[in-house]
Design a protein around this motif. Structure first.
Motif, PDB file in Angstrom:
ATOM      1  N   CYS A 186      -6.770  -2.803   6.060  1.00 48.53           N
ATOM      2  CA  CYS A 186      -6.116  -1.583   5.570  1.00 48.53           C
ATOM      3  C   CYS A 186      -6.327  -0.435   6.546  1.00 48.53           C
ATOM      4  O   CYS A 186      -5.445   0.388   6.772  1.00 48.53           O
ATOM      5  CB  CYS A 186      -6.700  -1.169   4.225  1.00 48.53           C
ATOM      6  N   ALA A 198      -9.690  -6.232   1.622  1.00 53.10           N
ATOM      7  CA  ALA A 198      -8.815  -5.410   0.780  1.00 53.10           C
ATOM      8  C   ALA A 198      -7.332  -5.636   1.047  1.00 53.10           C
ATOM      9  O   ALA A 198      -6.536  -5.760   0.124  1.00 53.10           O
ATOM     10  CB  ALA A 198      -9.158  -3.938   0.969  1.00 53.10           C
ATOM     11  N   ASN A 212     -16.268  -1.867   2.653  1.00 52.68           N
ATOM     12  CA  ASN A 212     -15.680  -1.586   1.333  1.00 52.68           C
ATOM     13  C   ASN A 212     -15.896  -2.768   0.398  1.00 52.68           C
ATOM     14  O   ASN A 212     -15.300  -2.860  -0.660  1.00 52.68           O
ATOM     15  CB  ASN A 212     -14.199  -1.216   1.440  1.00 52.68           C
ATOM     16  N   CYS A 249      -9.042   6.307  -0.945  1.00 54.00           N
ATOM     17  CA  CYS A 249      -9.589   5.208  -0.137  1.00 54.00           C
ATOM     18  C   CYS A 249     -10.761   5.706   0.721  1.00 54.00           C
ATOM     19  O   CYS A 249     -10.661   6.736   1.372  1.00 54.00           O
ATOM     20  CB  CYS A 249      -8.490   4.649   0.764  1.00 54.00           C
ATOM     21  N   PRO A 250     -11.854   4.962   0.743  1.00 53.54           N
ATOM     22  CA  PRO A 250     -12.998   5.388   1.558  1.00 53.54           C
ATOM     23  C   PRO A 250     -12.642   5.536   3.045  1.00 53.54           C
ATOM     24  O   PRO A 250     -13.200   6.395   3.727  1.00 53.54           O
ATOM     25  CB  PRO A 250     -14.025   4.272   1.348  1.00 53.54           C
ATOM     26  N   HIS A 251     -11.724   4.709   3.529  1.00 51.61           N
ATOM     27  CA  HIS A 251     -11.379   4.778   4.954  1.00 51.61           C
ATOM     28  C   HIS A 251     -10.864   6.173   5.335  1.00 51.61           C
ATOM     29  O   HIS A 251     -11.107   6.655   6.434  1.00 51.61           O
ATOM     30  CB  HIS A 251     -10.306   3.749   5.321  1.00 51.61           C
ATOM     31  N   CYS A 269     -13.845  -0.304  -1.968  1.00 49.60           N
ATOM     32  CA  CYS A 269     -12.391  -0.155  -2.062  1.00 49.60           C
ATOM     33  C   CYS A 269     -12.031   0.292  -3.476  1.00 49.60           C
ATOM     34  O   CYS A 269     -12.508  -0.291  -4.448  1.00 49.60           O
ATOM     35  CB  CYS A 269     -11.753  -1.510  -1.741  1.00 49.60           C
ATOM     36  N   VAL A 270     -11.219   1.341  -3.592  1.00 49.43           N
ATOM     37  CA  VAL A 270     -10.943   1.869  -4.933  1.00 49.43           C
ATOM     38  C   VAL A 270     -10.144   0.884  -5.789  1.00 49.43           C
ATOM     39  O   VAL A 270     -10.237   0.893  -7.011  1.00 49.43           O
ATOM     40  CB  VAL A 270     -10.224   3.249  -4.903  1.00 49.43           C
ATOM     41  N   GLN A 271      -9.375   0.021  -5.134  1.00 46.61           N
ATOM     42  CA  GLN A 271      -8.624  -0.992  -5.904  1.00 46.61           C
ATOM     43  C   GLN A 271      -9.588  -1.965  -6.581  1.00 46.61           C
ATOM     44  O   GLN A 271      -9.355  -2.404  -7.699  1.00 46.61           O
ATOM     45  CB  GLN A 271      -7.671  -1.781  -5.004  1.00 46.61           C
ATOM     46  N   ARG A 284       0.835  -1.206   0.000  1.00 50.35           N
ATOM     47  CA  ARG A 284       0.000   0.000   0.000  1.00 50.35           C
ATOM     48  C   ARG A 284       0.867   1.253   0.000  1.00 50.35           C
ATOM     49  O   ARG A 284       0.988   1.922   1.022  1.00 50.35           O
ATOM     50  CB  ARG A 284      -0.896   0.020   1.232  1.00 50.35           C
ATOM     51  N   LEU A 344      -2.805   4.420   3.166  1.00 46.55           N
ATOM     52  CA  LEU A 344      -4.053   4.177   2.443  1.00 46.55           C
ATOM     53  C   LEU A 344      -3.913   4.670   1.002  1.00 46.55           C
ATOM     54  O   LEU A 344      -3.260   5.680   0.763  1.00 46.55           O
ATOM     55  CB  LEU A 344      -5.217   4.913   3.119  1.00 46.55           C
ATOM     56  N   CYS A 345      -4.530   3.971   0.067  1.00 43.80           N
ATOM     57  CA  CYS A 345      -4.503   4.397  -1.326  1.00 43.80           C
ATOM     58  C   CYS A 345      -5.151   5.781  -1.446  1.00 43.80           C
ATOM     59  O   CYS A 345      -6.026   6.139  -0.662  1.00 43.80           O
ATOM     60  CB  CYS A 345      -5.302   3.445  -2.212  1.00 43.80           C
TER      61      CYS A 345
HETATM   62  S1  SF4 Z   1      -6.800  -1.420  -0.915  1.00 44.53           S
HETATM   63 FE1  SF4 Z   1      -8.835  -0.512  -0.784  1.00 44.53          FE
HETATM   64  S2  SF4 Z   1      -9.319  -0.441   1.381  1.00 44.53           S
HETATM   65 FE2  SF4 Z   1      -7.112  -0.797   1.204  1.00 44.53          FE
HETATM   66  S3  SF4 Z   1      -6.188   1.234   1.311  1.00 44.53           S
HETATM   67 FE3  SF4 Z   1      -6.513   0.799  -0.848  1.00 44.53          FE
HETATM   68  S4  SF4 Z   1      -8.552   1.641  -1.297  1.00 44.53           S
HETATM   69 FE4  SF4 Z   1      -8.380   1.511   0.900  1.00 44.53          FE
END
Ligand code: SF4
Lengths: 192, 530
Positions: free
Chosen positions: B384, B458, B454, B357-359, B521-523, A44, B353-354
């Motif tokens: 995550c 993830a 999400n 990311c919703p988080h 999750c955006v991924q 990440r 976090l990406c």
């Molecule tokens: S993988 Fe998904 S949940 Fe994990 S940090 Fe990236 S966007 Fe958020």
């Protein structure tokens, strides 16, 4: 004959695709290889590296001992510096000059590049520019692979065949961009 | 037969398939996830066996045990701490025994690359008193996985494979062999599998009786290699797993190797160890993980007239992952000449976090909502979103084990803390967040649970989640949470103010609330698009 390579970059920059191409080319060339990679949390956006070992003889350790790496191949200049102690005297650093700034305290890029050039041998390419020129900024990893190709113990034809196999399924445009990225990286390295 | 490029994890999976696997079960967790990823992919292509992501490791274990009781060969895999979750069925399955071959893969994470601890699964092997393998390379991972099913059927017991991150996530070519077919269905030994005290006593005695045979089997295993150096008796090496690789790496280019024993199976091959120790003055034990072999060798009093070197003696660090460099030093060899570090101070690059990311949006709203509640505590869980503990969020204060946030929040609330929040992902909630919520709902505990939905698992790469979307809301309601205190928010920057308001309202309600933050999750969104 052996070659130990540290592949470096930031999670998401496509290090594992470079590794995939080298792995398959090594298999085609009849070499032994072990390639240790990072999965999980660090992927990440963290610093990631892969230890890539190629040899005509059986390989013991999955990890490259410090001082055994013949090459650091990095998609990000700061990440190239992280593994200097793995490089053997006379080893080569092939890196992108494009910083990936996802941290607040990223050092001055000129100082980073200056430090990179202190390696015994170095090839620095502007992977972002070249990848755009090739058709997709996502192909920076393949630009770097092209830049390293001349220094690898693998046959270029084997590398190209794997790039073909990897990207063919994603459409002609993607494949073509990646093949072009490889070419541009190769040319840039010759000029660097 | 043919060479395939496989991760260590995948080599185990393929070995199991070629041994005639009928069913595999797992819950995702680094560094074990790729075993089931591979099985799911292969099962999809061949339809020859079942491969299932289970709800949690305990369930996965029980599913695999059921398949084994039905006479079929089964595999269950998880990361080391997953074995804690599965420990109950695991320990008892050593007493019931297995019917069809049962392979348990537990992947340890020395160095804690992606884990909360460095626990060493070999202690569980000893605890349950079963047979286990520890591969050092990909070929062994494949070959041992194949053999493990025969050993399991021979002893009528589950067999464990101890993996470590380094091998799990390394790729190399593996030579595969002709696959064989699955077992026939076969039910049977009700008296063995029904652990009423009278049955359990008989079965446990049988397990104990089998121990000498297992030791003998270990002594005869070709995976354990003993080589004595007749001219130099000063040092002997006992090395297991990847430790053996580092030993051989460090000795590269030396004319002669010291006497050594490569340990690949457990219980320990006692006679081989006696031979090695008898032959040398000092023994260096090289093992990744806890000093498991070293401690047994030393016992309380040490070995008279011999020196035992290892982690306990200080020859290696007790914590962290082994490396070729550490082993080289312990063998008394000088470091290789290398290029000096660049000298430039290198900023670390921790995971984060990406982007998008919703988080991130949930944490921003949560932090804002809590601004005026100085004594609050946000219990977090594993996913995550645990990265919410780091800057720029600094939003959560715990990460202990799967599902722990809900139970811990209840405990803190019971003793008077307010506000108390729990933050847990949808997959972790399904894994083991539902059970503690059931108790909290019954007591109407004054706490606020935020489920981050999400729609995936993830952190480990996007495995299915069983409690997401509408289903998740129905589960929460079904557990007994009052409908008016089940709230949903969509964590997006444009909803920031609204979301803060919802969180505040539920904190101010002095009973149990559950807020579900719904956004993919955006991924995963990206994967679907490409
Ligand atoms: S993988 Fe998904 S949940 Fe994990 S940090 Fe990236 S966007 Fe958020």
């Amino acid at each position: 004959m052996k070659q130990d390579i540290i592949l470096a970059g930031v999670g998401g920059q496509g290090i594992l695709s470079i590794a995939y191409v080298i792995d398959n080319a090594a298999l085609a060339d009849g070499l032994f290889f072990k390639q240790a990679e990072v999965h999980g949390m660090a992927q990440r956006g963290g610093a990631v590296q892969s230890h890539m070992r190629l040899s005509s003889d059986a390989i013991w350790s999955d990890l490259i001992p410090k001082g055994e790496a013949d090459m650091i191949l990095s998609v990000e200049p700061l990440e190239a510096l992280r593994y200097f102690e793995y490089l053997r005297p006379g080893g080569i650093v092939v890196t992108s000059s494009t910083p990936y700034r996802n941290i607040p305290d990223y050092p001055d890029i000129d100082r980073v590049l200056e430090a990179v050039r202190k390696a015994p041998r170095s090839v620095v390419v502007d992977s972002e520019k070249l990848a755009r020129e090739a058709g997709t900024v996502k192909a920076q990893n393949i630009v770097l692979l092209g830049a390293a190709a001349g220094s690898l113990i693998l046959k270029e034809a084997s590398l190209l065949a794997t790039i073909d196999a990897l990207f063919r399924g994603r459409g002609a445009a993607v494949l073509e961009a990646n093949l072009k990225a490889f070419e541009l990286g190769k040319k840039a390295a010759l000029g660097a | 037969m043919s060479h395939q490029i496989l991760l260590g994890d995948e080599a185990i999976a393929l070995g199991a398939v070629h041994a005639g696997l009928s069913a595999g079960y797992s819950y995702p967790g680094t560094p074990a996830s790729e075993i089931m990823e591979y099985l799911v992919r292969l099962a999809g292509e061949t339809k020859a066996f079942t491969a299932v992501w289970s709800v949690n490791e305990k369930v996965a274990y029980e599913e695999a045990l059921g398949a084994s009781f039905a006479g079929k060969r089964a595999l269950v895999s998880f990361k080391h701490v997953g074995l804690n979750v599965a420990a109950d069925p695991f320990m008892n399955s050593a007493v019931t025994g297995a019917n069809g071959g049962l392979l348990v893969v537990s992947a340890d994470d020395p160095g804690m690359h992606s884990s909360q601890n460095e626990q060493d699964s070999r202690y569980y092997v000893q605890f349950a008193q079963i047979f286990a393998y520890e591969p050092s390379d990909h070929q062994e991972a494949y070959d041992m996985a194949r053999e493990a099913f025969d050993v399991s059927e021979r002893f009528g017991l589950p067999v464990l494979m101890r993996m470590v991150t380094r091998l799990a996530h390394s790729r190399s070519p593996v030579q595969t062999r002709e696959p064989r077919g699955p077992n026939e269905l076969k039910t049977g030994a009700a008296k063995d599998w029904t652990l009423l005290p009278m049955n359990a006593r008989r079965r446990f005695a049988l397990l104990l009786d089998r121990q000498p045979e297992m030791v003998r089997f270990s002594e005869e295993s070709p995976f354990n290699v003993l080589k004595l150096n007749e001219s130099d008796r000063s040092l002997g090496v006992i090395a297991s797993g990847v430790g053996y690789n580092y030993f051989r790496e460090a000795m590269k280019g030396e004319a002669a190797l010291p006497s050594f024993l490569k340990v690949s199976t457990y219980p320990l091959p006692e006679s081989l160890i006696r031979k090695l120790v008898g032959h040398v003055d000092a023994v260096l034990v090289i093992e990744d993980g806890y000093p498991f072999i070293e401690r047994q060798l030393k016992g309380l009093f040490g070995i008279v007239g011999k020196t035992v070197l290892g982690k306990l003696s200080g020859a290696f660090p007790v914590t962290g992952e082994l490396s070729p460099d550490i082993v080289r030093r312990a063998l008394g060899r000088d470091p290789l000449p290398a290029v000096a570090a660049s000298g430039l101070p290198l900023s670390g690059r921790p995971p984060q976090l990406c982007v998008g990311c919703p988080h991130g949006d949930t944490f921003k709203a949560l932090n804002k909502a809590l601004e005026n509640y100085p004594g609050s505590n946000v219990f977090s869980d594993i996913g995550c979103y645990t990265l919410g503990a780091l800057p720029p969020y600094n939003a959560v204060q715990t990460c202990v084990c799967m599902g722990a946030s809900v139970g811990m929040a209840r405990g803190a609330s019971d003793v008077g803390l307010h506000p108390v929040l729990s933050v847990i992902g949808d997959s972790t909630f399904a894994h083991s967040g539902i059970t503690p919520l059931l108790g909290a709902a019954f007591a109407n505990t004054d706490m606020t649970v935020i489920v981050l939905d999400n729609a995936t698992t993830a952190m480990t790469g996007g495995q299915p989640s069983y409690g997401t979307g509408e289903r998740l809301l129905r589960i929460i309601e079904g557990v007994g949470v009052a409908k008016e205190h089940i709230r949903t928010i969509e964590p997006l920057p444009k909803n920031h103010e609204k979301n803060i308001q919802v969180i505040k309202e539920e904190i101010d309600y002095r009973g149990l609330s559950v807020i579900v933050a719904i956004r993919e999750c955006v991924q995963e969104t990206r994967k679907k698009r490409s």
